[in-house]
Design an enzyme around this catalytic site. Structure first.
Site, short mmCIF file in Angstrom:
data_model
loop_
_atom_site.label_atom_id
_atom_site.label_comp_id
_atom_site.label_asym_id
_atom_site.label_seq_id
_atom_site.Cartn_x
_atom_site.Cartn_y
_atom_site.Cartn_z
N ASP A 1 -2.17 1.98 -4.70
CA ASP A 1 -3.47 2.23 -3.74
C ASP A 1 -4.73 1.37 -3.97
O ASP A 1 -4.50 0.37 -5.23
CB ASP A 1 -3.99 3.74 -4.35
CG ASP A 1 -3.16 4.69 -3.78
OD1 ASP A 1 -2.64 4.69 -2.89
OD2 ASP A 1 -3.27 5.95 -4.50
N HIS B 1 0.90 -1.39 -0.01
CA HIS B 1 -0.07 0.10 0.12
C HIS B 1 0.75 1.24 -0.04
O HIS B 1 0.42 2.37 -0.14
CB HIS B 1 -0.79 -0.22 1.16
CG HIS B 1 -2.10 0.70 0.89
ND1 HIS B 1 -2.39 1.51 -0.10
CD2 HIS B 1 -3.48 0.65 1.63
CE1 HIS B 1 -3.70 2.02 -0.15
NE2 HIS B 1 -4.37 1.55 1.03
#
Length: 537
Positions: free
Chosen positions: A514, A510
């Site tokens: 995204d 992450h």
């Protein structure tokens, strides 16, 4: 030429050590890799080998002193000869073949050094798990010589030349740095310039016993542990610590080292067969400065209550998994894919495909092709985070996780985006087969930019995989099952149909990717499989 002997660093958090015993005295002749002194730290007790052959000309630090790492503790003055083997035979053993070979004459005889290869950019050591030849054997160029294990690959290492395996320097089970000389192969016309030899064990069987040249073997016969000088059972500090922590009487252990020396493996084998006392579990990880000893392969079917050491591969996999979780904040997204069209195509074409191309038609090349298409359209999923910057890889190097009986490795299909469907199928089948046969080349198990792993092979619906660093994403494949699915036609009418469905889970870093990026990637991946319309050759 004098060579400084220093206090080695026994681990990242260790900055000092205590010299508990000198195994040689000033003026003694020492051989390269022969145990020189014993040290103790808060993590490990170990014997430290001599870095060179020569004479121990000076002892600077005496027994009982604690000194910092890299402190010079002794000086060895090198002799003018290179000693191929060391140590005379123990009582009852056949005379050892000792060959002293002048370096220049050895070179002239055609001797070729065999080294531990580098198995990847991030790999700096390997474990010799098995010698496939013994000293004195004739070997052909590219013939498998020994097996090694790293956290990335198990592989057979071929001989670089044809000739006679005149010397084995490193014992099975020893973990050594890359480019360390592990053996010597003499040319076909070496004559008597270099005699056949195998090294005697030092520091818990880090080298092979030196058998009679006429009957070379890879290990000493098993003996009841013999007492050394002053009645002391022959063992290392590590073995004695294992015995203390497990209330183990070393007099009950059969020693397989030279002269009945008890090795770490002997002690652990005895504990696994007979159990331990009330003390804490034995420490099993000793890491000397130049050569560390790897644990034996796990017992295939351990009995209840057994203590089985981790294999070298299993231990390093464990380290890498912990590192990956610590480095990357993992996020997951699961998509269910309708594989019915592909299932029908495969059933229809599998026989023809195998006859024409010589490879079985599995579901993996379909999944790989869909992943490659999604990576092309969304290159961020094929990228890596390097020193605060995003590194967009030029090619798609597709890692394929392969489960082995002794661990897990990830062979790599290089430049997968350039391959046709048939080439992709062949490459994946070939890599998987050679991975299981330990015949991968070093470069074939490194450099992946994205990995596929199959959780569904045993029926798992889906899995949440750990990212293969330094990649940023990994795709887990679930089991293919028939399900009742609601189908909607063009006019909005709903029907229930039996479809072949499969869940796929994308795990991603992450920091770099995204949720929207992951979703876009999976949308392309899913649509490619749902509506497969490509030629398969």
């Amino acid at each position: 030429m004098p060579t400084d002997v220093v206090m080695p660093q026994m681990g990242e958090s260790i900055f000092e050590g205590t010299i508990t015993k000198w195994l040689k005295k000033a003026g003694d002749t020492v051989q390269k890799d022969e145990p020189l002194f014993e040290i103790s730290t808060d993590k490990v007790d170990a014997e430290i080998p001599s870095p060179v052959a020569g004479v121990l000309s000076e002892i600077k630090i005496h027994e009982g002193a604690t000194v910092g790492i890299n402190t010079v503790v002794a000086v060895v003055t090198e002799s003018g000869e290179t000693v191929a083997t060391v140590a005379g035979p123990a009582a009852g053993q056949a005379p050892a073949a000792v060959a002293k070979v002048d370096a220049a004459s050895a070179q002239a005889s055609g001797g070729t050094e065999v080294v531990m290869p580098q198995m990847g950019e991030s790999i700096f050591e390997g474990t010799i798990t098995k010698w496939l030849k013994k000293a004195g054997d004739t070997v052909h160029k590219d013939e498998p010589l020994f097996e090694i294990s790293t956290d990335k690959v198990d592989a057979e290492i071929p001989s670089p030349v044809a000739g006679i395996l005149t010397e084995i320097r490193v014992l099975e089970g020893a973990t050594i740095g890359i480019n360390t000389v592990v053996a010597v192969i003499g040319g076909p016309n070496t004559g008597g310039a270099a005699e056949v030899s195998t090294p005697a064990p030092a520091a818990d069987a880090k080298r092979l016993d030196a058998p009679d040249a006429a009957t070379p073997t890879s290990a000493a016969p098993e003996n009841v542990a013999e007492a050394g000088e002053a009645g002391r059972i022959r063992s290392s500090p590590l073995v004695r610590r294992i015995a203390k922590e497990n209330n183990l009487n070393l007099g009950m252990v059969a020693g397989t080292g030279a002269g009945g020396r008890i090795t770490k493996e002997d002690a652990l084998r005895y504990l696994s067969e007979h159990g331990q006392g009330n003390a804490a579990t034995a420490s099993i990880a000793a890491k000397p400065a130049t050569v560390s000893t790897a644990a034996e392969s796990p017992v295939p079917f351990p009995l209840p209550g057994q203590v089985v050491p981790l294999s070298r591969m299993r231990a390093i996999i464990a380290e890498r998994m912990v590192e990956s979780v610590a480095i990357s904040p993992h996020v997951y997204t699961v998509y269910k894919v309708d594989m019915t069209r592909i299932v029908r195509l495969r059933e229809r074409e599998r026989s023809r495909f195998e006859q024409k191309h010589g490879v079985k038609l599995t579901f993996m090349p379909f999944i790989a092709a869909a992943a490659i298409e999604a990576l092309r359209r969304h290159p961020i999923v094929n990228a890596s985070l390097v020193s605060g910057s995003i590194h967009y890889h030029q090619n798609i190097h597709l890692g394929i996780a392969v489960a082995l009986d002794w661990g897990l490795i990830v062979p790599v299909v290089k430049q997968a985006e350039t391959l046709t469907f048939v080439e992709l199928a062949r490459a994946m089948a070939d890599l998987a087969e050679r991975a299981r046969a330990k015949r991968l080349k070093p470069e074939e198990a490194t450099g992946s930019t994205f990995t596929l792993t199959n959780f569904g092979v045993f029926g798992g619906e889906f899995g949440t995989p750990i990212i293969n660093q330094p990649e940023s994403a990994i795709l887990a494949i679930g089991a293919l099952k028939k399900e009742a699915v609601v189908m909607t036609d063009a006019e909005g009418g709903d029907t229930i149909a039996i479809r072949s469905m499969q869940s796929h889970c994308l795990g991603f870093d992450h920091r770099l990717i995204d949720g929207a990026d992951g979703g876009k990637f999976m949308t392309v991946f899913k649509s490619t499989l749902d509506g497969w319309d490509r030629e398969i050759g």
